[in-house]
Enzyme design. Structure first.
Site, PDB file in Angstrom:
ATOM      1  N   SER A  25       0.822  -1.210   0.000  1.00 31.78           N
ATOM      2  CA  SER A  25       0.000   0.000   0.000  1.00 31.78           C
ATOM      3  C   SER A  25       0.855   1.260   0.000  1.00 31.78           C
ATOM      4  O   SER A  25       1.890   1.330   0.682  1.00 31.78           O
ATOM      5  CB  SER A  25      -0.904   0.033   1.230  1.00 31.78           C
ATOM      6  OG  SER A  25      -1.797  -1.054   1.257  1.00 31.78           O
ATOM      7  N   ILE A  26       0.398   2.271  -0.719  1.00 35.69           N
ATOM      8  CA  ILE A  26       1.047   3.580  -0.666  1.00 35.69           C
ATOM      9  C   ILE A  26       1.079   4.089   0.775  1.00 35.69           C
ATOM     10  O   ILE A  26       2.079   4.663   1.222  1.00 35.69           O
ATOM     11  CB  ILE A  26       0.319   4.572  -1.583  1.00 35.69           C
ATOM     12  CG1 ILE A  26       0.554   4.219  -3.057  1.00 35.69           C
ATOM     13  CG2 ILE A  26       0.763   6.007  -1.307  1.00 35.69           C
ATOM     14  CD1 ILE A  26      -0.263   5.037  -4.024  1.00 35.69           C
ATOM     15  N   ALA A 101     -14.657   2.617  -5.530  1.00 38.99           N
ATOM     16  CA  ALA A 101     -15.814   2.725  -6.413  1.00 38.99           C
ATOM     17  C   ALA A 101     -16.326   1.318  -6.664  1.00 38.99           C
ATOM     18  O   ALA A 101     -15.525   0.377  -6.791  1.00 38.99           O
ATOM     19  CB  ALA A 101     -15.439   3.401  -7.737  1.00 38.99           C
ATOM     20  N   TYR A 161      -9.846   4.726 -16.342  1.00 29.07           N
ATOM     21  CA  TYR A 161      -9.953   5.327 -15.005  1.00 29.07           C
ATOM     22  C   TYR A 161     -11.399   5.705 -14.694  1.00 29.07           C
ATOM     23  O   TYR A 161     -11.800   5.758 -13.531  1.00 29.07           O
ATOM     24  CB  TYR A 161      -9.027   6.538 -14.890  1.00 29.07           C
ATOM     25  CG  TYR A 161      -8.644   6.866 -13.467  1.00 29.07           C
ATOM     26  CD1 TYR A 161      -8.111   5.896 -12.614  1.00 29.07           C
ATOM     27  CD2 TYR A 161      -8.819   8.145 -12.954  1.00 29.07           C
ATOM     28  CE1 TYR A 161      -7.770   6.187 -11.313  1.00 29.07           C
ATOM     29  CE2 TYR A 161      -8.472   8.458 -11.648  1.00 29.07           C
ATOM     30  CZ  TYR A 161      -7.951   7.474 -10.839  1.00 29.07           C
ATOM     31  OH  TYR A 161      -7.610   7.776  -9.537  1.00 29.07           O
ATOM     32  N   LYS A 168     -11.536  12.105  -8.311  1.00 33.10           N
ATOM     33  CA  LYS A 168     -10.234  12.628  -7.908  1.00 33.10           C
ATOM     34  C   LYS A 168     -10.095  14.106  -8.258  1.00 33.10           C
ATOM     35  O   LYS A 168      -9.415  14.866  -7.559  1.00 33.10           O
ATOM     36  CB  LYS A 168      -9.112  11.822  -8.566  1.00 33.10           C
ATOM     37  CG  LYS A 168      -8.978  10.396  -8.034  1.00 33.10           C
ATOM     38  CD  LYS A 168      -8.501  10.361  -6.590  1.00 33.10           C
ATOM     39  CE  LYS A 168      -8.140   8.935  -6.176  1.00 33.10           C
ATOM     40  NZ  LYS A 168      -7.661   8.857  -4.781  1.00 33.10           N
ATOM     41  N   ALA A 201      -5.303  -1.516  -4.893  1.00 34.45           N
ATOM     42  CA  ALA A 201      -6.296  -0.643  -5.506  1.00 34.45           C
ATOM     43  C   ALA A 201      -6.102  -0.570  -7.016  1.00 34.45           C
ATOM     44  O   ALA A 201      -7.068  -0.601  -7.787  1.00 34.45           O
ATOM     45  CB  ALA A 201      -6.203   0.755  -4.896  1.00 34.45           C
TER      46      ALA A 201
END
Length: 260
Positions: A25-26, A101, A161, A168, A201
């Site tokens: 994960s970031i 989403a 995307y 975003k 993700a």
């Protein structure tokens, strides 16, 4: 192996890292970077199923708090901040690295996106950051830093995307308004926009491998991005060296965003 904090530019400062799912994960890259600069951390996990993946990472960075946070559950974010206030009474930085989403809306055209799917994506991925800013504000008595994670698809059309592009874009706009409103209190607000990264993700995006290859080929600095790169840049924003920076979207992508 424990990542032990040493005296550094964030020594004594306390921050919340929301969004660690696993070691890819970031948010995990961010947690390691903040801890390396001396910060004390509170870390969230999604639910009981996710906890076994996150708890060992929390121990690795000596996290003082490990708290559940499912943004789809009413009152969950408020409970996290209540615990932070009870244990610390302050907050110096926040990293929001959460997006969601429904898969049917993510994989379909924006034109075909359902109202429910759009609203849920906006709620979890954007409004939750605004809500966290509201809850963090009274805890940042001496100022602080709020950071969320965005993507290039907020500013340019990126294949596949889809609904996350407008979501975003709203998040990046919210950053600017929050920065203007909270700046007088010494609270800085940023979006960090990493290039493509092989995270859980990202795996939900159709054609992600093509995005990764294109970024590597076209970026001026063509080194593949790591979560550690993103973490280091994010942690820098919370240091005094960045005290006059706010309201920005900071690209960490080897310069890919400047190339046609």
């Amino acid at each position: 192996m424990t990542t032990t904090a040493v005296p550094g530019p964030l020594a004594g400062r306390k921050g919340l890292i929301a969004g660690i799912a696993n070691e890819h994960s970031i948010a995990w890259g961010c947690a390691k970077a903040f801890r390396a600069l001396g910060a004390d951390l509170a870390i969230t996990y999604l639910n009981d199923k996710a906890r076994p993946h996150v708890e060992p990472l929390a121990r690795e960075v000596d996290a003082q708090l490990l708290l559940p946070l499912d943004l789809r559950v009413d009152g969950a974010v408020e409970a996290v901040f209540e615990q932070v206030e009870a244990d610390w009474g302050q907050l110096d930085f926040l990293v929001h690295s959460i997006a969601f989403a429904p898969v049917e809306d993510l994989h379909g055209r924006l034109t075909d996106c359902s109202k429910a799917g759009f609203l849920q994506a906006m709620d979890v991925s954007c409004w939750s950051f605004i809500r966290m800013a509201k809850l963090a504000e009274p805890l940042m008595k001496q100022g602080g830093t709020l950071v969320c994670m965005s993507y290039f698809g907020a500013q340019m059309v990126v294949d596949h995307y889809n609904v996350m592009g407008p979501v975003k874009a709203a998040l990046e706009c919210a950053v600017r308004y929050l920065a203007a409103e909270l700046g007088p209190k010494g609270i800085r607000v940023h979006a960090v926009s990493p290039g493509p990264l092989a995270t859980r993700a990202a795996s939900g995006l159709t054609g992600f491998d093509d995005l990764l290859a294109k970024a590597h080929e076209k970026a001026p600095i063509s080194s593949l991005l790591s979560i550690e790169d993103v973490g280091a840049a994010t942690a820098h924003l919370a240091t005094d060296a960045a005290r006059l920076m706010t309201g920005q979207t900071l690209f960490v992508d080897g310069g890919y965003h400047i190339i046609d």
